[in-house]
Design a protein around this motif. Structure first.
Motif, PDB file in Angstrom:
ATOM      1  N   PRO A 314       0.710  -1.426   0.052  1.00  0.00           N
ATOM      2  CA  PRO A 314      -0.008   0.054  -0.056  1.00  0.00           C
ATOM      3  C   PRO A 314       0.725   1.233   0.065  1.00  0.00           C
ATOM      4  O   PRO A 314       1.764   1.484   0.751  1.00  0.00           O
ATOM      5  CB  PRO A 314      -0.894  -0.029   1.274  1.00  0.00           C
ATOM      6  N   LEU A 343      -4.617  -1.684   0.030  1.00  0.00           N
ATOM      7  CA  LEU A 343      -5.533  -0.928   1.076  1.00  0.00           C
ATOM      8  C   LEU A 343      -4.703  -0.935   2.153  1.00  0.00           C
ATOM      9  O   LEU A 343      -3.377  -1.790   2.662  1.00  0.00           O
ATOM     10  CB  LEU A 343      -6.814  -1.850   1.529  1.00  0.00           C
ATOM     11  N   GLU A 344      -4.893   0.303   2.908  1.00  0.00           N
ATOM     12  CA  GLU A 344      -4.248   0.591   4.190  1.00  0.00           C
ATOM     13  C   GLU A 344      -5.286   1.588   5.054  1.00  0.00           C
ATOM     14  O   GLU A 344      -5.461   2.648   4.501  1.00  0.00           O
ATOM     15  CB  GLU A 344      -2.787   0.984   4.240  1.00  0.00           C
ATOM     16  N   THR A 345      -5.606   1.091   6.326  1.00  0.00           N
ATOM     17  CA  THR A 345      -6.347   2.238   6.952  1.00  0.00           C
ATOM     18  C   THR A 345      -5.571   2.310   8.528  1.00  0.00           C
ATOM     19  O   THR A 345      -5.014   1.259   8.771  1.00  0.00           O
ATOM     20  CB  THR A 345      -8.112   1.553   7.263  1.00  0.00           C
ATOM     21  N   LYS A 380     -11.678  -5.252  -0.189  1.00  0.00           N
ATOM     22  CA  LYS A 380     -11.063  -4.128  -1.522  1.00  0.00           C
ATOM     23  C   LYS A 380     -12.111  -3.571  -2.323  1.00  0.00           C
ATOM     24  O   LYS A 380     -12.483  -2.508  -2.598  1.00  0.00           O
ATOM     25  CB  LYS A 380     -10.149  -4.958  -2.339  1.00  0.00           C
ATOM     26  N   PHE A 383     -14.458  -1.113  -0.500  1.00  0.00           N
ATOM     27  CA  PHE A 383     -13.597   0.234  -0.443  1.00  0.00           C
ATOM     28  C   PHE A 383     -13.621   0.705  -1.616  1.00  0.00           C
ATOM     29  O   PHE A 383     -13.940   2.033  -1.727  1.00  0.00           O
ATOM     30  CB  PHE A 383     -12.362   0.027   0.129  1.00  0.00           C
ATOM     31  N   ARG A 389     -14.647   1.411   4.696  1.00  0.00           N
ATOM     32  CA  ARG A 389     -13.484   1.159   5.547  1.00  0.00           C
ATOM     33  C   ARG A 389     -13.682  -0.210   6.269  1.00  0.00           C
ATOM     34  O   ARG A 389     -14.444  -0.338   7.107  1.00  0.00           O
ATOM     35  CB  ARG A 389     -13.283   2.455   6.577  1.00  0.00           C
TER      36      ARG A 389
END
Length: 434
Positions: A314, A343-345, A380, A383, A389
């Motif tokens: 990410p 993805l990264e949160t 994924k 999002f 999220r």
């Protein structure tokens, strides 16, 4: 023991027995049989649902539980009904019998992910029977085709039935929430907050066809072989995303060792078989998986191909493709077989705090930490298509000696019955109170 705890194992067995193997090529029976289990158990307690087939047999089941506070955004709880195929000859049990033995439920899908499907089903049935209402709307979705990219599942639903997810801003699903025992007084629970991106790339080299006995300085096979070797042998440098850096720091702290950014191996050694989940998240990867060329031993083909399974971190997609293209060489071109986002949160916010609180309420020795997985999930799609999220959170307290990573797509896949009971209790706390 709560009603959900009492029936979750039986529901998991029932779902495993509904063979929903996904071969990824349009063959197989689809998810209909597993979807029918879900639908029958929902109808049994008077829960309305939507059943949607994207293609014949490719079943998706969605239902919404109304919350007490309509001002709160909705939470999506989703699991996939399909499983990867299983060769019965390799197993010590029938992979679709759902056998219960030695405190485990054995069978294809036991951890990927009919365990979560069963926990979702057990909980919604309990809430309905008891007339309990969560704080916010909960959208439960049992979807098709995750094991082959979600074309007949999540991607179809977000494209054609977006109204079913109205108000959803966050989601939980696989793969996370499971425990790693440090010692009897401390267990780390890994919550997935990031996923690597996916780039399956077809490489093509064109050359001059000719007789195999003659000189040829424009050989397509030679060109593709050189490119494959360069890409496959490339030494990708260590690159720490925020999630991976925090994960390694937390693990080092738990085991009371130092984390050296130049040599993370001592920290990775402490997580045992789980290194298969996270070891590849410290760098990009490019693994050659297929080669194709020619039709006769004495004919130099005019074209040769190869396929590379690329996974990028990410935030570093541009860096990844810039390097790949530099390794191709001037006579080799690439195209996507399949491309999906990374993805990264962040590991913060009310949902994260609620997940942590729910785990600690059931396991006082718990410490929740974020991690990145090298594969991908339907989070994924939700999002990319709707801005949801997503987190990997299927809470399971596992035996300290269990090789959990090997269960995914592995032979003799199984899940502890006690872990399902634990998971139901944690999810009940989360879903009712969040």
């Amino acid at each position: 023991m709560t009603p959900a705890e009492k029936e979750v194992a039986d529901l998991c067995v029932e779902l495993i027995r509904a063979d929903s193997s996904n071969y990824g090529d349009g063959t197989g029976t689809g998810e209909r049989a597993a979807a029918e289990v879900v639908m029958s158990r929902l109808a049994e307690v008077g829960i309305d649902y939507e059943y949607i087939e994207s293609e014949p047999g490719r079943g998706n089941v969605i239902t919404r539980v109304a919350g007490s506070d309509p001002s709160l955004p909705a939470l999506l709880v989703h699991g996939h009904l399909d499983v990867v195929p299983a060769n019965a000859a390799d197993w010590s049990v029938d992979p679709f019998a759902g056998e219960v033995r030695d405190g485990y439920i054995w069978g294809r899908g036991a951890v990927d992910m009919k365990d979560m499907d069963a926990m979702m089903l057990a909980l919604i049935r309990q809430l309905k029977r008891e007339g309990r209402q969560p704080r916010r709307d909960l959208v439960f979705a049992w979807v098709a085709d995750e094991e082959a990219g979600g074309v007949y599942g999540a991607k179809y639903l977000t494209a054609h039935h977006r109204d079913l997810f109205e108000g959803v801003t966050e989601a939980i699903s696989e793969v996370g929430g499971y425990s790693l025992e440090v010692d009897p007084s401390l267990r780390l629970y890994l919550i997935e907050t990031a996923q690597k991106g996916l780039a399956w790339m077809k490489l093509t080299a064109d050359g001059t066809a000719g007789h195999g006995s003659m000189l040829n300085s424009d050989n397509a096979v030679t060109e593709i072989a050189r490119a494959v070797a360069r890409i496959g042998e490339h030494d990708w440098p260590l690159t720490y995303t925020p999630t991976v850096r925090r994960f390694l720091t937390e693990v080092a702290s738990a085991f009371e060792i130092e984390f050296d950014e130049d040599d993370p191996q001592p920290v990775l050694d402490r997580i045992g078989p789980l290194v298969r989940f996270v070891g590849a998240t410290l760098r990009h990867t490019t693994n050659p998986t297929q080669l194709g060329a020619g039709y006769k031993s004495n004919v130099i083909p005019g074209q040769a191909t190869a396929v590379i399974d690329g996974r990028f971190l990410p935030g570093f997609e541009e860096d990844f493709f810039k390097t790949v293209d530099s390794l191709l060489g001037p006579k080799v071109r690439r195209e996507f077989v399949h491309h999906d986002i990374a993805l990264e949160t962040s590991f913060d916010g009310d949902l994260v705090e609620s997940m942590i609180a729910a785990i600690k309420a059931e396991d006082p020795a718990a410490r929740a930490i974020p991690y990145c997985m090298s594969g991908g999930t339907d989070n994924k799609t939700f999002f990319a298509d709707m801005g949801v999220r997503g987190f990997g959170f299927v809470p399971l307290r596992l035996p300290g000696d269990m090789d959990f990573a090997s269960m995914f797509h592995g032979v003799d896949e199984r899940v502890p019955v006690d872990a399902l009971h634990f998971g139901v209790r944690v999810l009940e706390r989360l879903l009712v109170n969040y």
